[in-house]
Design an enzyme around this catalytic site. Structure first.
Site, PDB file in Angstrom:
ATOM      1  N   SER A  30     -10.247 -14.224   0.262  1.00 44.64           N
ATOM      2  CA  SER A  30     -11.553 -14.396   0.900  1.00 44.64           C
ATOM      3  C   SER A  30     -12.561 -13.541   0.140  1.00 44.64           C
ATOM      4  O   SER A  30     -12.195 -12.804  -0.781  1.00 44.64           O
ATOM      5  CB  SER A  30     -11.488 -14.002   2.386  1.00 44.64           C
ATOM      6  OG  SER A  30     -11.054 -12.672   2.540  1.00 44.64           O
TER       7      SER A  30
ATOM      8  N   ASP B 242       0.978 -12.007  11.462  1.00 46.08           N
ATOM      9  CA  ASP B 242      -0.276 -12.654  11.041  1.00 46.08           C
ATOM     10  C   ASP B 242      -1.336 -11.568  10.950  1.00 46.08           C
ATOM     11  O   ASP B 242      -1.813 -11.089  11.975  1.00 46.08           O
ATOM     12  CB  ASP B 242      -0.686 -13.711  12.078  1.00 46.08           C
ATOM     13  CG  ASP B 242      -1.986 -14.390  11.694  1.00 46.08           C
ATOM     14  OD1 ASP B 242      -2.328 -14.413  10.499  1.00 46.08           O
ATOM     15  OD2 ASP B 242      -2.670 -14.912  12.606  1.00 46.08           O
ATOM     16  N   MET B 243      -1.675 -11.179   9.749  1.00 45.24           N
ATOM     17  CA  MET B 243      -2.530  -9.988   9.615  1.00 45.24           C
ATOM     18  C   MET B 243      -3.412 -10.015   8.377  1.00 45.24           C
ATOM     19  O   MET B 243      -3.048 -10.565   7.343  1.00 45.24           O
ATOM     20  CB  MET B 243      -1.635  -8.752   9.533  1.00 45.24           C
ATOM     21  CG  MET B 243      -0.528  -8.885   8.496  1.00 45.24           C
ATOM     22  SD  MET B 243       0.432  -7.394   8.289  1.00 45.24           S
ATOM     23  CE  MET B 243      -0.195  -6.854   6.700  1.00 45.24           C
ATOM     24  N   ALA B 244      -4.560  -9.389   8.535  1.00 44.86           N
ATOM     25  CA  ALA B 244      -5.414  -9.101   7.388  1.00 44.86           C
ATOM     26  C   ALA B 244      -4.750  -7.967   6.598  1.00 44.86           C
ATOM     27  O   ALA B 244      -3.932  -7.218   7.147  1.00 44.86           O
ATOM     28  CB  ALA B 244      -6.789  -8.656   7.883  1.00 44.86           C
TER      29      ALA B 244
ATOM     30  N   HIS C  71     -12.698 -21.409   3.964  1.00 43.25           N
ATOM     31  CA  HIS C  71     -12.151 -20.466   4.938  1.00 43.25           C
ATOM     32  C   HIS C  71     -11.179 -21.201   5.861  1.00 43.25           C
ATOM     33  O   HIS C  71     -11.544 -22.205   6.469  1.00 43.25           O
ATOM     34  CB  HIS C  71     -13.307 -19.869   5.747  1.00 43.25           C
ATOM     35  CG  HIS C  71     -12.888 -18.721   6.590  1.00 43.25           C
ATOM     36  ND1 HIS C  71     -12.474 -18.877   7.886  1.00 43.25           N
ATOM     37  CD2 HIS C  71     -12.782 -17.409   6.309  1.00 43.25           C
ATOM     38  CE1 HIS C  71     -12.155 -17.694   8.383  1.00 43.25           C
ATOM     39  NE2 HIS C  71     -12.327 -16.779   7.446  1.00 43.25           N
TER      40      HIS C  71
ATOM     41  N   LYS D 124      -0.828   0.800  -0.029  1.00 46.40           N
ATOM     42  CA  LYS D 124       0.129  -0.283   0.239  1.00 46.40           C
ATOM     43  C   LYS D 124      -0.601  -1.575   0.624  1.00 46.40           C
ATOM     44  O   LYS D 124      -0.309  -2.649   0.092  1.00 46.40           O
ATOM     45  CB  LYS D 124       1.112   0.131   1.334  1.00 46.40           C
ATOM     46  CG  LYS D 124       1.881   1.387   0.984  1.00 46.40           C
ATOM     47  CD  LYS D 124       2.770   1.813   2.125  1.00 46.40           C
ATOM     48  CE  LYS D 124       3.138   3.266   1.995  1.00 46.40           C
ATOM     49  NZ  LYS D 124       3.978   3.723   3.099  1.00 46.40           N
TER      50      LYS D 124
ATOM     51  N   GLY E 215       3.687 -11.369  16.987  1.00 44.75           N
ATOM     52  CA  GLY E 215       3.454 -12.694  17.566  1.00 44.75           C
ATOM     53  C   GLY E 215       3.509 -12.677  19.093  1.00 44.75           C
ATOM     54  O   GLY E 215       2.940 -13.557  19.750  1.00 44.75           O
TER      55      GLY E 215
HETATM   56  N1  LIG Z   1      -8.992 -16.738   6.739  1.00 42.59           N
HETATM   57  C1  LIG Z   1      -9.264 -15.518   6.359  1.00 42.59           C
HETATM   58  O1  LIG Z   1      -9.934 -15.325   5.349  1.00 42.59           O
HETATM   59  C2  LIG Z   1      -8.768 -14.320   7.148  1.00 42.59           C
HETATM   60  C3  LIG Z   1      -8.957 -13.046   6.620  1.00 42.59           C
HETATM   61  C4  LIG Z   1      -8.461 -11.954   7.349  1.00 42.59           C
HETATM   62  C5  LIG Z   1      -7.824 -12.143   8.559  1.00 42.59           C
HETATM   63  N2  LIG Z   1      -7.664 -13.396   9.038  1.00 42.59           N
HETATM   64  C6  LIG Z   1      -7.019 -13.616  10.337  1.00 42.59           C
HETATM   65  O2  LIG Z   1      -7.502 -12.643  11.248  1.00 42.59           O
HETATM   66  C7  LIG Z   1      -6.571 -12.499  12.291  1.00 42.59           C
HETATM   67  C8  LIG Z   1      -6.537 -11.070  12.741  1.00 42.59           C
HETATM   68  O3  LIG Z   1      -5.984 -10.208  11.723  1.00 42.59           O
HETATM   69  P1  LIG Z   1      -5.726  -8.657  12.057  1.00 42.59           P
HETATM   70  O4  LIG Z   1      -5.130  -8.014  10.881  1.00 42.59           O
HETATM   71  O5  LIG Z   1      -6.980  -8.086  12.609  1.00 42.59           O
HETATM   72  O6  LIG Z   1      -4.600  -8.836  13.194  1.00 42.59           O
HETATM   73  P2  LIG Z   1      -4.093  -7.876  14.339  1.00 42.59           P
HETATM   74  O7  LIG Z   1      -4.339  -6.460  13.944  1.00 42.59           O
HETATM   75  O8  LIG Z   1      -4.682  -8.357  15.615  1.00 42.59           O
HETATM   76  O9  LIG Z   1      -2.528  -8.188  14.379  1.00 42.59           O
HETATM   77  C9  LIG Z   1      -1.698  -8.066  13.253  1.00 42.59           C
HETATM   78  C10 LIG Z   1      -0.254  -8.341  13.611  1.00 42.59           C
HETATM   79  O10 LIG Z   1       0.243  -7.279  14.435  1.00 42.59           O
HETATM   80  C11 LIG Z   1       0.998  -7.829  15.506  1.00 42.59           C
HETATM   81  N3  LIG Z   1       0.901  -6.958  16.668  1.00 42.59           N
HETATM   82  C12 LIG Z   1      -0.239  -6.548  17.298  1.00 42.59           C
HETATM   83  N4  LIG Z   1       0.062  -5.751  18.334  1.00 42.59           N
HETATM   84  C13 LIG Z   1       1.414  -5.619  18.361  1.00 42.59           C
HETATM   85  C14 LIG Z   1       2.336  -4.911  19.180  1.00 42.59           C
HETATM   86  N5  LIG Z   1       1.929  -4.167  20.189  1.00 42.59           N
HETATM   87  N6  LIG Z   1       3.646  -5.016  18.910  1.00 42.59           N
HETATM   88  C15 LIG Z   1       4.084  -5.768  17.888  1.00 42.59           C
HETATM   89  N7  LIG Z   1       3.264  -6.480  17.061  1.00 42.59           N
HETATM   90  C16 LIG Z   1       1.943  -6.399  17.305  1.00 42.59           C
HETATM   91  C17 LIG Z   1       0.399  -9.164  15.781  1.00 42.59           C
HETATM   92  O11 LIG Z   1       1.337 -10.013  16.435  1.00 42.59           O
HETATM   93  C18 LIG Z   1       0.029  -9.641  14.379  1.00 42.59           C
HETATM   94  O12 LIG Z   1       1.128 -10.289  13.798  1.00 42.59           O
HETATM   95  C19 LIG Z   1      -5.263 -13.082  11.772  1.00 42.59           C
HETATM   96  O13 LIG Z   1      -5.041 -14.296  12.449  1.00 42.59           O
HETATM   97  C20 LIG Z   1      -5.529 -13.367  10.308  1.00 42.59           C
HETATM   98  O14 LIG Z   1      -4.843 -14.487   9.786  1.00 42.59           O
HETATM   99  C21 LIG Z   1      -8.108 -14.503   8.357  1.00 42.59           C
END
Ligand SMILES: NC(=O)c1ccc[n+]([C@@H]2O[C@H](COP(=O)([O-])OP(=O)(O)OC[C@H]3O[C@@H](n4cnc5c(N)ncnc54)[C@H](O)[C@@H]3O)[C@@H](O)[C@H]2O)c1
Length: 346
Positions: A140, A174-176, A116, A226, A308
């Protein structure tokens, strides 16, 4: 409870060393988690310290493992992560991509036998700091149903792309590929909070705002077919191309302390200066971001940001004021402090 990032990193480093990692390995894991918390991604912060430490202690993560280059051809490299700690192997891989991109303009590397790796931005933001466009993906263990499916088959398989700007912070997507990271549901459960009802369904396929029921059911892909398509694409890169397990096979992070995960990573770097003059590029990035900032806000929204930016703002605030930890997470750290005999000096 507010804690300074440096003190939290040192505490986590020492706990992970007590669990069996070298200081170097432990620091990478600690730094990656604290970066998650600083950026406001508590699901990938020190709330996971127990799990990483337990995996190291149980030897399902290999302490002392060094990644090995299996093959290199043109702008492509394959790597065996040797079951080493995720963030160290991931940063090492991104270093190979950056070195390669400086010579050839772009470079890509796949990794098998990974663990991880935390927030995908840990690798891409690092590349962007060096005037590169960075990309990182990983698979994952299964927790997300395919579009139209009733049971989980894919991981939350994240993607990050970071692009440097000039006066503005980098664009960091950066998103799931699920509606949200699974860790956010785990954290809501731990902190006794409900979740929005469009994140997951229960075991009978009904929408639920109860995190326990969501964890017992299946997460949903982001944007229906998608997000499902992107999640599967990531799984294909990480398993078919990199040679790691696919999401159906990847070892469970949260509750399997007997088997290595064999996660796959795929990373890349583009040397912007090989395409265009870097200062001209950054000026164009700034004016692009300015255009979006100038977009009138819709009712109920204060402003328009770019990817970001929310995390960047949170990080600047928490670097100054300290990282906010909930009582539940603080209590977890206290338990780890006792288990590993590492004093909490904060
Ligand atoms: N290692 C792993 O297996 C694993 C698996 C899934 C997710 N993750 C990590 O989990 C973290 C959270 O993921 P998530 O999908 O829940 O993220 P999230 O929903 O918090 O954010 C997704 C993206 O949306 C953007 N964003 C959020 N609000 C915004 C706004 N108001 N305006 C513009 N852009 C905006 C963020 O900057 C980010 O790039 C990430 O860091 C991801 O890498 C890791």
């Amino acid at each position: 409870m507010k804690v300074q990032a440096e003190k939290l990193t040192e505490f986590c480093t020492e706990v992970l060393m007590a669990a069996g990692l070298s200081r170097d390995e432990a620091w990478y894991q600690a730094d990656c988690m604290v970066e998650g918390d600083l950026r406001g991604i508590g699901s990938h912060g020190v709330s996971r310290l127990y799990y990483y430490a337990s995996r190291v202690k149980a030897k399902v993560i290999s302490a002392g493992a060094e990644p090995v280059i299996l093959s290199e051809s043109g702008a492509v490299m394959t790597i065996d992560g040797k079951n080493g700690i995720g963030p160290k192997v991931g940063r090492w891989t991104m270093d190979r991509c950056i070195e390669g991109a400086k010579k050839q303009g772009a470079f890509f590397a796949s990794v098998k036998h990974g663990n991880h790796f935390g927030i995908a931005a840990y690798y891409t933001e690092y590349a962007a700091r060096q005037d590169m466009i960075g990309i990182s993906i990983c698979n994952s263990d299964k927790s997300v149903a395919p579009y139209g499916g009733a049971v989980p088959m894919l991981g939350t398989n994240p993607i990050s792309v970071a692009i440097p700007a000039g006066k503005h912070p980098p664009f960091i997507l950066d998103m799931a590929t699920s509606v949200v990271a699974r860790g956010k549901i785990v954290l809501a459960d731990k902190e006794g909070r409900d979740i929005p009802s469009d994140w997951a369904v229960d075991k009978d396929g009904n929408p639920t705002s109860n995190p326990k029921q969501a964890l017992g059911g299946t997460l949903l892909p982001l944007g229906g077919p998608k997000g499902y398509g992107i999640g599967l694409l990531i799984d294909i890169f990480c398993s078919c191309l990199a040679g790691a397990f696919n999401s159906r096979q990847v070892g469970r992070f949260w509750d399997d302390f007997e088997n290595p995960q064999n996660v796959g990573f795929f990373m890349g770097a583009f040397d912007i200066s090989k395409f265009v003059d870097i200062e001209t590029f950054k000026q164009k990035m700034d004016s692009t971001i300015d255009e979006f900032h100038a977009c009138p806000a819709a009712p109920g929204y204060g402003e328009v940001m770019v990817a970001g930016e929310p995390e960047y703002r949170k990080k600047q605030k928490q670097l100054k004021d300290g990282i906010e930890l909930s009582n539940a997470i603080f209590e977890d750290l206290q338990k780890l402090s006792i288990e590993y005999n590492i004093p909490m000096q904060f």
